[in-house]
Enzyme design. Structure first.
Site, PDB file in Angstrom:
ATOM      1  N   SER A  76      14.183  52.437  52.270  1.00 31.90           N
ATOM      2  CA  SER A  76      14.226  53.610  53.134  1.00 31.90           C
ATOM      3  C   SER A  76      13.965  54.845  52.310  1.00 31.90           C
ATOM      4  O   SER A  76      14.225  54.864  51.108  1.00 31.90           O
ATOM      5  CB  SER A  76      15.609  53.734  53.770  1.00 31.90           C
ATOM      6  OG  SER A  76      16.535  54.009  52.740  1.00 31.90           O
ATOM      7  N   LYS A  77      13.473  55.884  52.989  1.00 31.42           N
ATOM      8  CA  LYS A  77      13.066  57.060  52.220  1.00 31.42           C
ATOM      9  C   LYS A  77      14.235  57.835  51.631  1.00 31.42           C
ATOM     10  O   LYS A  77      14.039  58.666  50.767  1.00 31.42           O
ATOM     11  CB  LYS A  77      12.131  57.951  53.035  1.00 31.42           C
ATOM     12  CG  LYS A  77      12.706  58.550  54.282  1.00 31.42           C
ATOM     13  CD  LYS A  77      11.648  59.413  54.951  1.00 31.42           C
ATOM     14  CE  LYS A  77      12.046  59.734  56.362  1.00 31.42           C
ATOM     15  NZ  LYS A  77      10.952  60.059  57.231  1.00 31.42           N
ATOM     16  N   ARG A  78      15.431  57.520  52.080  1.00 32.32           N
ATOM     17  CA  ARG A  78      16.585  58.187  51.475  1.00 32.32           C
ATOM     18  C   ARG A  78      16.797  57.705  50.030  1.00 32.32           C
ATOM     19  O   ARG A  78      17.306  58.405  49.199  1.00 32.32           O
ATOM     20  CB  ARG A  78      17.850  57.934  52.287  1.00 32.32           C
ATOM     21  CG  ARG A  78      18.020  58.902  53.434  1.00 32.32           C
ATOM     22  CD  ARG A  78      19.339  58.691  54.154  1.00 32.32           C
ATOM     23  NE  ARG A  78      19.492  57.330  54.634  1.00 32.32           N
ATOM     24  CZ  ARG A  78      20.418  56.488  54.231  1.00 32.32           C
ATOM     25  NH1 ARG A  78      21.315  56.860  53.335  1.00 32.32           N
ATOM     26  NH2 ARG A  78      20.473  55.262  54.726  1.00 32.32           N
TER      27      ARG A  78
END
Ligand code: GLU
Length: 489
Positions: free
Chosen positions: A261-263
């Site tokens: 995920s981009k987090r």
């Protein structure tokens, strides 16, 4: 009940089907790589389908970004929205009548039904199910509406969805080529919505409809879709169509094993390009996350990959998206490129310092090649070469255990030496500096450290002798003299 698979004697027809809902995702490239390689190995076709039926998440620029990113990686497709092909259109929003005709077949055969339940009823049902710790899902209330009533209410304009009529008993069985036989009890499968109130199909219907129309032989996609596959199998069965071969590829994971995920990790292919990762390195990296080469040589090109890859040997482990490994692979691929090609890449991808020519870049590139992890670092790491850098500070110029006086003496001696040097060649520079050190009894860093800062204003530069050679006598002397002024203040 289990349906039969499409004959595997035909050349494979495979697809990647991204949704244009944001930046092009690295997971799309991962799945595209395996699909495309499988198609090429078998002399088949690789299709690009755009799954744009979710209008609430649709982003107009996303489709172009997907095209560009896949093209940049060299993952080109044989049929697609931009290329056309025998089954055009390849954009789901342009295929609504195909879905409509499929729904008519399903309605006529009694495999689907209209559901008039309001959004309020559905959410109440959900709350009740949660409170009673029951399986969440539609309770089939509208199944019993007679075809005549259903028709009448629809004609009167009553809002409704169309749902799949999942058999009340039995199980749905299919084979995943990587994971073996999968059996799911039908009472665990929800009466999935096939057509939404806005008249658009859901992913499930559009996906199966298109895979059938396009003659897809192998559905190779991310593991997250495995849970939807029983619904798809039921649709194939209801339509009396042969099943494709299913292969669900493992999801890419963050270091903590959660879905990428981009987090926690960069996931946009645009980002990788902007940072200066090479397509070769990204493909190599993605390939390694699902597959291992025969000879343990982890750095390979796509030709080797295509020779050795076997779709059925894809791993079902949980591949970790390890940026350190990608950086290492990128450096390895940078160093595999001919220097001339590397200069072209730096320029064409916009990583060259503004206004600098290829010739100038080639002057500095050989000494930088071992120091580049991403092409995006090039300008910053070579700024000292193309323009006089900001002056170093006095502290920069005085190494530990030395003093300003020693640095000044060392730099003055170096300046005089360079000014008098007839031939500015590597050996002459190196031996002259060695001589100065022994003449004055300095420790090597007492001369080299201030010299490095004087010339580049940074402590990590390429080999100092090469730096001096590249700058030439005039530039070197000017920068050293500037540093001497700083030390005198
Ligand atoms: N549109 C789906 C996605 O975004 C495609 C899934 C599939 O390949 O069936 O991943």
């Amino acid at each position: 009940m289990s349906a039969s698979e499409t004959s595997s004697n035909h050349p494979p027809r495979v697809r990647v089907a991204p949704s244009p809902t944001g930046d092009p995702h690295v997971g799309t490239a991962y799945v595209a790589l395996f699909n495309r390689t499988h198609a090429r190995q078998g002399g088949g076709q690789f299709l690009l389908r755009i799954d744009d039926t979710d209008r609430s998440r649709y982003q107009a620029t996303s489709e172009d970004h997907i095209f560009h990113a896949l093209e940049w990686l060299g993952l080109n497709w044989d049929e697609g929205p931009d290329k056309g092909g025998p089954h055009a259109p390849y954009r789901q929003s342009e295929r609504l009548e195909h879905y409509q005709s499929l729904i008519e077949r399903l309605m006529a055969s009694g495999h689907s039904y209209r559901c008039f339940c309001t959004a309020d009823r559905i959410s109440e049902l959900r709350e009740d199910q949660k409170a009673n710790k029951q399986r969440l899902g539609y309770d089939g209330a509208c199944r019993e509406i007679s075809p005549e009533d259903s028709e009448r209410r629809a004609t009167a304009g009553e809002p409704h969805v169309i749902r799949l009529k999942v058999p009340n008993s039995g199980e749905t069985v299919f084979k995943d080529r990587l994971r073996g036989e999968i059996r799911v009890s039908n009472d665990e499968i929800d009466d999935q919505v096939l057509i939404k109130t806005d008249g658009f199909p859901t992913y499930h219907l559009a996906n199966v409809a298109d895979d059938i129309s396009f003659g897809i032989t192998h559905v190779i996609r991310a593991e997250e879709w495995l849970i939807s596959t029983p619904k798809h199998v039921l649709l194939y069965e209801a339509l009396d169509e042969p099943l494709p071969t299913f292969l669900h590829v493992s999801l890419l994971r963050n270091a903590d094993k959660s879905k990428i995920s981009k987090r926690k990790n960069p996931v946009s292919l645009n980002w990788f390009r902007q940072e200066g990762y090479l397509p070769e390195a990204i493909l190599n990296f993605l390939a390694l996350m699902g597959w291992a080469p025969e000879d343990d040589n982890e750095v390979f090109d796509m030709e080797t990959f295509e020779e050795q890859f076997c779709i059925e040997k894809l791993s079902t482990g949980a591949p970790i998206f390890d940026m350190t490994k990608l950086d290492w692979l990128n450096g390895m691929h940078i160093r595999k490129l001919p220097i001339d090609t590397l200069a072209d890449r730096i320029l064409s991808e916009g990583f060259g310092p503004e206004g600098e020519s290829k010739e100038r870049i080639l002057e500095i590139l050989p000494m930088m090649i071992d120091r580049l992890t991403r092409l995006g670092e090039f300008t910053d790491k070579t700024r000292w070469f193309f323009q006089t850098p900001e002056p170093p500070t006095k502290e920069d110029l005085v190494p530990k255990k030395s003093d300003a006086e020693t640095s000044l003496a060392a730099l003055k001696a170096a300046s005089e030496f360079f000014g008098s040097l007839a031939s500015f060649k590597h050996d002459a520079i190196a031996s002259g500096l060695d001589e100065l050190i022994s003449q004055h009894g300095w420790k090597k860093p007492f001369l080299f450290m201030p010299l490095r800062f004087a010339l580049t204003s940074r402590k990590d530069s390429p080999d100092l002798i090469e730096v001096i050679g590249a700058l030439g006598a005039k530039q070197s002397v000017e920068r050293i003299d500037r540093a001497c002024e700083i030390l005198r203040q």
